[in-house]
Design an enzyme around this catalytic site. Structure first.
Site, PDB file in Angstrom:
ATOM      1  CG  LEU A   1       5.942   6.450  -0.616  1.00  0.00           C
ATOM      2  CD1 LEU A   1       6.946   5.359  -0.276  1.00  0.00           C
ATOM      3  CD2 LEU A   1       6.414   7.778  -0.065  1.00  0.00           C
TER       4      LEU A   1
ATOM      5  CB  VAL B   1      -0.976  -0.014   1.197  1.00  0.00           C
ATOM      6  CG1 VAL B   1      -1.778   1.282   1.247  1.00  0.00           C
ATOM      7  CG2 VAL B   1      -1.915  -1.206   1.114  1.00  0.00           C
ATOM      8  CB  CYS B   2       3.958   2.127   1.875  1.00  0.00           C
ATOM      9  SG  CYS B   2       3.409   1.828   3.557  1.00  0.00           S
ATOM     10  CB  THR B   3       4.765   0.434  -3.122  1.00  0.00           C
ATOM     11  OG1 THR B   3       5.692  -0.227  -2.255  1.00  0.00           O
ATOM     12  CG2 THR B   3       5.371   0.562  -4.501  1.00  0.00           C
TER      13      THR B   3
END
Length: 212
Positions: free
Chosen positions: A49, A44-46
């Site tokens: 960002l 999810v973070c990928t």
């Protein structure tokens, strides 16, 4: 102690993917969106960002600098950035703070042990040029953030600061705003809102967006 709206946020000096950052100096006279991630190499973070990198021009129009944070070190960040750029088809154009010692995470109360043990939750802090905290969001680790909503909130905050208006439910840029209740003098109303206003109720006065 948890930060509250209107508090002056703490300064820090910390390593990042773009070199050492002293937060106050780096922020300068800009607004800042500081947003944390549980750890590097998470799915999810990928996507988040990458989404922020694609919004660079929108942030710049609003005088906003994005700043990410993850508890891993700079070397880990540099490897992860390669994956982000490859999978999200972007160039990562803002820094990721390294926080292996949890210094910034603790300063900003980003660690909620009942949620993620010693990892940071998905926190968002909108900070104005005076280093005042203007908004916080807290998301669970499984839910990606809506960055269009963050832009909408920044638009609302900046309108309030400059034009003495608030924004109603589900407001979007270009729609009518609400005159703040503190303004009651008829002459001041005329001066501040030359486009006029509709008094739905004495306390609910709608006016066209002042900067449109």
């Amino acid at each position: 102690m948890a930060l509250r709206l209107g508090d002056t946020v703490p300064n820090f000096t910390q390593a990042s993917s773009k070199g050492e950052i002293n937060f106050y100096d780096w922020a300068g006279d800009s607004w800042v969106v500081l947003f944390s991630h549980p750890k590097d190499y998470t799915p999810v973070c990928t996507t988040e960002l990458g989404a922020v990198a694609r919004l660079k021009s929108e942030f710049e129009k609003r005088n906003v600098k994005p700043l990410a944070l993850s508890v891993d070190d700079v070397e880990s960040h540099q490897g992860w950035i390669k994956d982000i750029e490859e999978t999200q088809n972007v160039s990562l154009n803002y820094p990721i703070l390294a926080d292996p010692d949890r210094k910034v995470s603790d300063l900003y109360d980003m660690i909620h042990p009942n949620s993620l043990d010693n990892l940071t939750i998905r926190s968002v802090f909108i900070i104005d040029p005076s280093k005042k905290l203007r908004l916080t969001f807290t998301y669970p680790a499984s839910t990606g953030r809506n960055f269009d909503e963050l832009l909408r909130v920044i638009d609302s905050l900046q309108l309030t600061d400059k034009y003495s208006v608030a924004t109603p439910a589900n407001w979007q840029d270009g729609q009518d705003c609400v005159i703040v209740p503190s303004i009651q003098d008829p002459q001041e109303l005329q001066e501040k809102f030359p486009k006029g206003y509709n008094a739905v109720k004495p306390y609910l006065r709608l006016t066209p967006q002042p900067n449109k």
